[in-house]
Scaffold this motif. Structure first.
Motif, PDB file in Angstrom:
ATOM      1  N   UNK A  89       0.943  -1.168   0.129  1.00 33.26           N
ATOM      2  CA  UNK A  89       0.104   0.107  -0.139  1.00 33.26           C
ATOM      3  C   UNK A  89       0.774   1.337   0.068  1.00 33.26           C
ATOM      4  N   UNK A  90       2.026   1.142   0.488  1.00 30.43           N
ATOM      5  CA  UNK A  90       2.999   2.322   0.592  1.00 30.43           C
ATOM      6  C   UNK A  90       3.649   2.489  -0.456  1.00 30.43           C
ATOM      7  N   UNK A  91       4.139   1.228  -1.361  1.00 32.83           N
ATOM      8  CA  UNK A  91       4.978   1.273  -2.325  1.00 32.83           C
ATOM      9  C   UNK A  91       4.154   1.734  -3.723  1.00 32.83           C
ATOM     10  N   UNK A  92       2.875   0.994  -4.027  1.00 35.32           N
ATOM     11  CA  UNK A  92       2.267   1.203  -5.336  1.00 35.32           C
ATOM     12  C   UNK A  92       0.732   1.088  -5.028  1.00 35.32           C
ATOM     13  N   UNK A  93       0.086   2.289  -4.299  1.00 32.85           N
ATOM     14  CA  UNK A  93      -1.181   2.020  -3.911  1.00 32.85           C
ATOM     15  C   UNK A  93      -1.950   2.327  -5.350  1.00 32.85           C
ATOM     16  N   UNK A  94      -3.067   1.677  -5.209  1.00 37.34           N
ATOM     17  CA  UNK A  94      -4.198   1.691  -6.218  1.00 37.34           C
ATOM     18  C   UNK A  94      -3.566   1.286  -7.561  1.00 37.34           C
ATOM     19  N   UNK A  95      -2.536   0.409  -8.064  1.00 41.37           N
ATOM     20  CA  UNK A  95      -2.044   0.576  -9.272  1.00 41.37           C
ATOM     21  C   UNK A  95      -2.310  -0.519  -9.974  1.00 41.37           C
ATOM     22  N   UNK A  96      -2.938  -1.640  -9.439  1.00 39.70           N
ATOM     23  CA  UNK A  96      -3.487  -2.746 -10.117  1.00 39.70           C
ATOM     24  C   UNK A  96      -2.523  -3.975  -9.599  1.00 39.70           C
ATOM     25  N   UNK A  97      -1.802  -3.691  -8.558  1.00 44.67           N
ATOM     26  CA  UNK A  97      -1.052  -5.060  -7.769  1.00 44.67           C
ATOM     27  C   UNK A  97      -1.846  -5.644  -6.974  1.00 44.67           C
TER      28      UNK A  97
END
Length: 584
Positions: A549-557
């Protein structure tokens, strides 16, 4: 608008005025006597027309004909001007194809593309030329117009509904029928940008699969004809689908003509090079799917050994030691929160197998340098860490050779290790299972396993190729969400992925050293070796989710938990790329 043309959105952020049928039929002119305001409006529209034409030429007709993923000798075989006949004749000269009757369809397609390009260039030139003449002479009469409505309408119609010829299969292979079109998904009405992109991606992906099937069936004439078309779509600096096409075209070419790709040892040598090693380490940092797999492995080790004062970690792929920097940080944080509790003494032993092609003569010095950095980092954090390197084959591993001491709790880190160890399909000795049996005999408290979720071990060529398209396609798309497309690190990472794809898909036997398996097969292999799964509890799963959540929030991961917490799958939009699990 003064011209009275209806406006139509064609993508690229440009609105194009479309002439009515009556105006097009009478040859109405784009230029006519106008007021000063109308003249400015028309100038602006002409510039939009010109920019639109230039965009179409660059993005549709002038796509690069070569990819950095393709071996240079093979790029010459499939040069931008080559027809299927010339490509096939080159392969025939190399002894890889039989002389057959050739089709002129791809050549006709190339000719049509050239005609369209020339027409767009001419329209653009004349539009800009009109603007320059008008600036010099003021308003011009309608009769002096260089571009008529009919010409503009015809050009726009060709762009909206391209009439590109399509390659005709030259064999009766059942797989060829589904790839008979390259642009059949383009409709007569102007699609949205996302729809057009999805249609183009589906078309190129299907043609890749059909080409692989043709190669597997021995239909080299069909395969080379399709490759000539795919080579024009491939672009190693384009969007994810164009980059995937470039990567997989290189794989298909390597499968077709391994002799031109270099000596038989070259693919393995490339995977063992310092450049490939560095690219793999960059991938672990740039891709959340790989990085979070290592984080989960560390968390599983720390959770299983948290009540012990002496921890011995056995590692078979140290890399640059980044995963242990994170582990030391967690240990130091625990000590800060509980200063009365002494931090555990940590020992890290790296096993360098001298029989492995991935162990080069300089590996000992490199590993020692990484170990020195880990020890210095631990000392600054107030932790005690000892580092050592053991050069042993899997069959020689035991507690004495590893220097295990009484009171130590042993943890084994197998992150991205087993997929490079030969299995039963390569050698009857089955070094992969032998390594697991040796590790099991050491009675470790926990074994952390992280691997890519893709079958490139036992599947046939066409099956491996289809798996690779789905796997690497999702991975390249995910990199778009986290890394700038112009990043030099990203270019190195994707070049490394291309080398992996060539080896895991195009090679056979001992030359194929990249042999991944899906998680179900890893699970079965671990159980046969005598291990049982350790559920990953909330203390492992929740920090990993917070990290994502801190690295790539809401990107599709995405993170997918196996039933009972017996594994964590890290993926992109539902496609699992890596899986982490713990065993004892």
């Amino acid at each position: 608008m003064a011209s009275g043309f209806p406006v139509r959105e064609l993508g690229f952020g440009v609105q194009i005025p479309m002439p009515t049928r009556a105006e097009a039929g009478t040859g109405g002119l784009l230029k006519r006597s106008l007021t000063e305001m109308e003249r400015q409006q028309r100038q602006q529209m002409q510039m939009q027309h010109a920019h639109f034409l230039r965009s179409v030429r660059q993005r549709t007709l002038l796509a690069p004909h070569a990819s950095s993923y393709l071996p240079p000798p093979l790029l010459r075989v499939l040069s931008s001007g080559s027809s299927s006949s010339s490509v096939s004749s080159n392969l025939t000269a190399s002894g890889l194809a039989r002389p057959q009757e050739h089709s002129s369809v791809p050549q006709a397609a190339a000719t049509g593309v050239e005609r369209m390009r020339d027409r767009l260039q001419e329209l653009e030139r004349r539009l800009l030329l009109d603007e320059e003449e008008e600036e010099e002479e003021g308003e011009v009469s309608a009769s002096s117009s260089a571009v008529t409505t009919v010409e503009w309408s015809d050009a726009m119609q060709q762009i909206i509904t391209p009439q590109a010829p399509v390659p005709t299969p030259l064999s009766t292979s059942p797989t060829s029928s589904s790839s008979s079109t390259v642009s059949s998904s383009v409709s007569c009405s102007p699609p949205s940008t996302s729809t057009a992109t999805a249609a183009a991606a589906s078309s190129s992906r299907q043609m890749l699969l059909d080409t692989a099937a043709a190669i597997a069936d021995g239909n080299l004439e069909t395969a080379t004809a399709k490759l000539a078309v795919l080579n024009r779509v491939a672009n190693s600096r384009g969007d994810a689908e164009q980059r995937l096409t470039a990567m997989m075209v290189g794989t298909l070419l390597s499968r077709l003509n391994p002799a031109q790709a270099g000596s038989s040892s070259l693919p393995i040598a490339g995977l063992c090079s310092e450049e490939h090693f560095a690219a793999a380490q960059m991938l672990y940092e740039l891709s959340p799917c790989f990085k979070l797999g290592l984080v989960a492995a560390n968390s599983a080790i720390l959770e299983a050994t948290k009540d012990h004062s002496m921890i011995h970690i056995l590692d078979f792929s140290l890399g640059q030691g980044g995963q242990y920097a994170a582990l030391l940080h967690v240990l130091a944080e625990r000590h800060r929160l509980q200063p009365a509790v002494c931090p555990p003494a940590l020992r890290i032993t790296v096993v360098a197998d001298p029989s492995s092609p991935f162990t080069n003569p300089n590996s000992s010095g490199n590993l020692r340098a990484v170990g020195d950095r880990i020890e210095k980092l631990a000392k600054r954090a107030g932790l005690e860490v000892r580092f050592s390197v053991v050069h042993r084959r899997a069959a020689e591993l035991d507690a004495s050779t590893l220097g295990c001491q009484p009171g130590e709790v042993l943890a084994v880190n197998l992150a991205f290790v087993l997929s490079r160890v030969p299995d039963e399909s390569v050698s009857p000795a089955n070094p992969r299972d032998e390594l697991l049996r040796r590790v099991r005999a050491l009675r470790p408290r926990v074994v952390a396993l992280v691997e890519q979720d893709i079958n490139t071990s036992t599947a046939a060529f066409a099956g491996r190729f289809a798996e690779a398209c789905a796997h690497y396609g999702a991975l390249l798309e995910s990199l778009d969400a986290t890394v700038n497309r112009d990043s030099s690190e990203r270019a190195r990472v994707e070049a490394g992925l291309a080398r992996q794809a060539v080896n895991s898909v195009a090679r056979e036997g001992m030359e194929r050293v990249e042999r991944c398996e899906v998680f179900g097969k890893w699970r079965a292999r671990m159980r046969m070796a005598g291990f049982e799964s350790v559920p990953l509890g909330p203390d492992v799963i929740e920090p990993v989710k917070a990290r994502l959540a801190s690295v790539a929030p809401d990107h599709g991961f995405t993170i997918r938990e196996e039933a009972g917490g017996h594994g964590l799958g890290f993926g992109w939009k539902g496609r699992v790329i890596t899986v982490a699990s713990a065993w004892r």
